[in-house]
Scaffold this motif. Structure first.
Motif, PDB file in Angstrom:
ATOM      1  N   ALA A 118       0.809  -1.214   0.000  1.00  0.00           N
ATOM      2  CA  ALA A 118       0.000   0.000   0.000  1.00  0.00           C
ATOM      3  C   ALA A 118       0.841   1.262   0.000  1.00  0.00           C
ATOM      4  O   ALA A 118       0.550   2.223  -0.722  1.00  0.00           O
ATOM      5  N   ALA A 119       1.900   1.289   0.810  1.00  0.00           N
ATOM      6  CA  ALA A 119       2.696   2.505   0.982  1.00  0.00           C
ATOM      7  C   ALA A 119       3.949   2.538   0.130  1.00  0.00           C
ATOM      8  O   ALA A 119       4.560   3.585  -0.049  1.00  0.00           O
ATOM      9  N   GLY A 120       4.381   1.383  -0.369  1.00  0.00           N
ATOM     10  CA  GLY A 120       5.580   1.326  -1.195  1.00  0.00           C
ATOM     11  C   GLY A 120       6.856   1.060  -0.429  1.00  0.00           C
ATOM     12  O   GLY A 120       7.896   0.799  -1.034  1.00  0.00           O
ATOM     13  N   ARG A 121       6.777   1.083   0.912  1.00  0.00           N
ATOM     14  CA  ARG A 121       7.990   0.918   1.708  1.00  0.00           C
ATOM     15  C   ARG A 121       7.601   0.473   3.113  1.00  0.00           C
ATOM     16  O   ARG A 121       6.604   0.922   3.664  1.00  0.00           O
ATOM     17  N   ARG A 122       8.415  -0.415   3.685  1.00  0.00           N
ATOM     18  CA  ARG A 122       8.205  -0.825   5.069  1.00  0.00           C
ATOM     19  C   ARG A 122       9.547  -1.249   5.666  1.00  0.00           C
ATOM     20  O   ARG A 122      10.202  -2.156   5.139  1.00  0.00           O
ATOM     21  N   ALA A 123       9.938  -0.607   6.756  1.00  0.00           N
ATOM     22  CA  ALA A 123      11.189  -0.945   7.441  1.00  0.00           C
ATOM     23  C   ALA A 123      10.904  -2.000   8.498  1.00  0.00           C
ATOM     24  O   ALA A 123      10.078  -1.795   9.388  1.00  0.00           O
ATOM     25  N   LEU A 124      11.589  -3.140   8.392  1.00  0.00           N
ATOM     26  CA  LEU A 124      11.445  -4.214   9.370  1.00  0.00           C
ATOM     27  C   LEU A 124      12.561  -4.185  10.407  1.00  0.00           C
ATOM     28  O   LEU A 124      12.521  -4.929  11.376  1.00  0.00           O
ATOM     29  N   THR A 131      14.723  -3.372   4.795  1.00  0.00           N
ATOM     30  CA  THR A 131      13.679  -2.460   4.339  1.00  0.00           C
ATOM     31  C   THR A 131      13.044  -3.016   3.077  1.00  0.00           C
ATOM     32  O   THR A 131      13.724  -3.227   2.066  1.00  0.00           O
ATOM     33  N   LEU A 132      11.748  -3.300   3.136  1.00  0.00           N
ATOM     34  CA  LEU A 132      11.012  -3.807   1.988  1.00  0.00           C
ATOM     35  C   LEU A 132      10.556  -2.641   1.122  1.00  0.00           C
ATOM     36  O   LEU A 132      10.176  -1.585   1.631  1.00  0.00           O
ATOM     37  N   PRO A 149      17.985   0.869   4.596  1.00  0.00           N
ATOM     38  CA  PRO A 149      17.039   1.901   5.020  1.00  0.00           C
ATOM     39  C   PRO A 149      17.459   3.307   4.632  1.00  0.00           C
ATOM     40  O   PRO A 149      16.659   4.232   4.701  1.00  0.00           O
ATOM     41  N   TRP A 150      18.724   3.479   4.233  1.00  0.00           N
ATOM     42  CA  TRP A 150      19.213   4.814   3.924  1.00  0.00           C
ATOM     43  C   TRP A 150      19.096   5.103   2.425  1.00  0.00           C
ATOM     44  O   TRP A 150      19.051   4.185   1.598  1.00  0.00           O
ATOM     45  N   PRO A 151      19.062   6.378   2.025  1.00  0.00           N
ATOM     46  CA  PRO A 151      19.080   6.715   0.601  1.00  0.00           C
ATOM     47  C   PRO A 151      20.482   6.498   0.029  1.00  0.00           C
ATOM     48  O   PRO A 151      21.446   6.293   0.766  1.00  0.00           O
TER      49      PRO A 151
END
Length: 229
Positions: A118-124, A131-132, A149-151
């Motif tokens: 839904a959001a395009g991103r999820r940090a586990l 990071t998915l 998780p970083w750019p």
């Protein structure tokens, strides 16, 4: 259909572009040169399909790989440009188990993929591949991968990939059948971390295994999917 049996595309942009390497995540075992043994997936069936795909964003090289030496591949979907990948059609359960192994976790638990879809991103977690990301859809099916998780960092945070790693990535892209050897070499040499250290000619000169002969295929493009506000 149970959620774990629903289909997703796992977009591999690094070592797992190579189907033979992916098999160690599915079947279990220790890949050549690796320092750990993978337990494998609960469902060890091979991908239903594997297709070349173009994603929005960039692949870059950072941190230090204990297996390959030099920088390893990461994906920043927000960076300008395009990233070449190989998308493997798997069940959601298989993707969960592959992601767990990349995160140094035990496979066997289905990830809740609703948020990333839904959001395009999820940090586990804070780890390198925890990071998915869902950059979009392919044939109406969600495309999923994992990254840091970083750019994408500046020059100070990039690391030059090794010849062995680039050779493996070139083989994976070459076997996808969408890009000529020279195109693959130019693409990899231009990825941040490799750029300025590798030339297209140097990458093309690596002893890359010959791709299977056959008519070229067109790479698919990942299309943006609907997002919840």
């Amino acid at each position: 259909m149970p959620e774990s049996e629903s289909r997703v595309w796992y977009a591999a942009y690094g070592a797992n572009m190579h189907v033979e390497r992916l098999r160690y995540y599915l079947d279990g075992g220790r890949p050549p040169g690796a320092t750990r043994t993978f337990p494998g997936c609960r469902d060890r069936r091979p991908p239903e399909r594997s297709v070349p795909v173009v994603l929005p964003g960039r692949v870059y090289f950072a941190t230090d790989s204990p297996v390959w030496g030099g920088g390893r591949a990461f994906y920043d979907p927000a960076a300008g440009g395009t990233a070449w990948a190989v998308a493997h059609l798997l069940t959601a359960g298989q993707f969960s188990d592959i992601a767990a192994q990349e995160m140094y976790r035990e496979p066997g638990v289905d990830l809740d993929l609703a948020e990333v879809r839904a959001a395009g991103r999820r940090a586990l977690g804070p780890g390198r591949y925890e990071t998915l990301v869902c950059p979009g859809l392919l044939d109406g099916v969600p495309v999923l991968t994992f990254t840091a998780p970083w750019p994408m960092p500046g020059d100070g945070g990039l690391r030059t990939p090794s010849a062995a790693y680039l050779r493996h990535l070139a083989a994976g892209l070459g076997r996808a059948g969408a890009w000529a050897h020279a195109e693959v070499a130019a693409y990899l040499a231009a990825c941040p971390g490799a750029a300025g250290h590798w030339t297209a000619g140097a990458v093309a000169g690596l002893n890359v295994p010959t791709a299977p002969t056959g008519p070229p295929v067109r790479p698919s493009r990942c299309r943006p999917g609907p997002r919840r506000s």
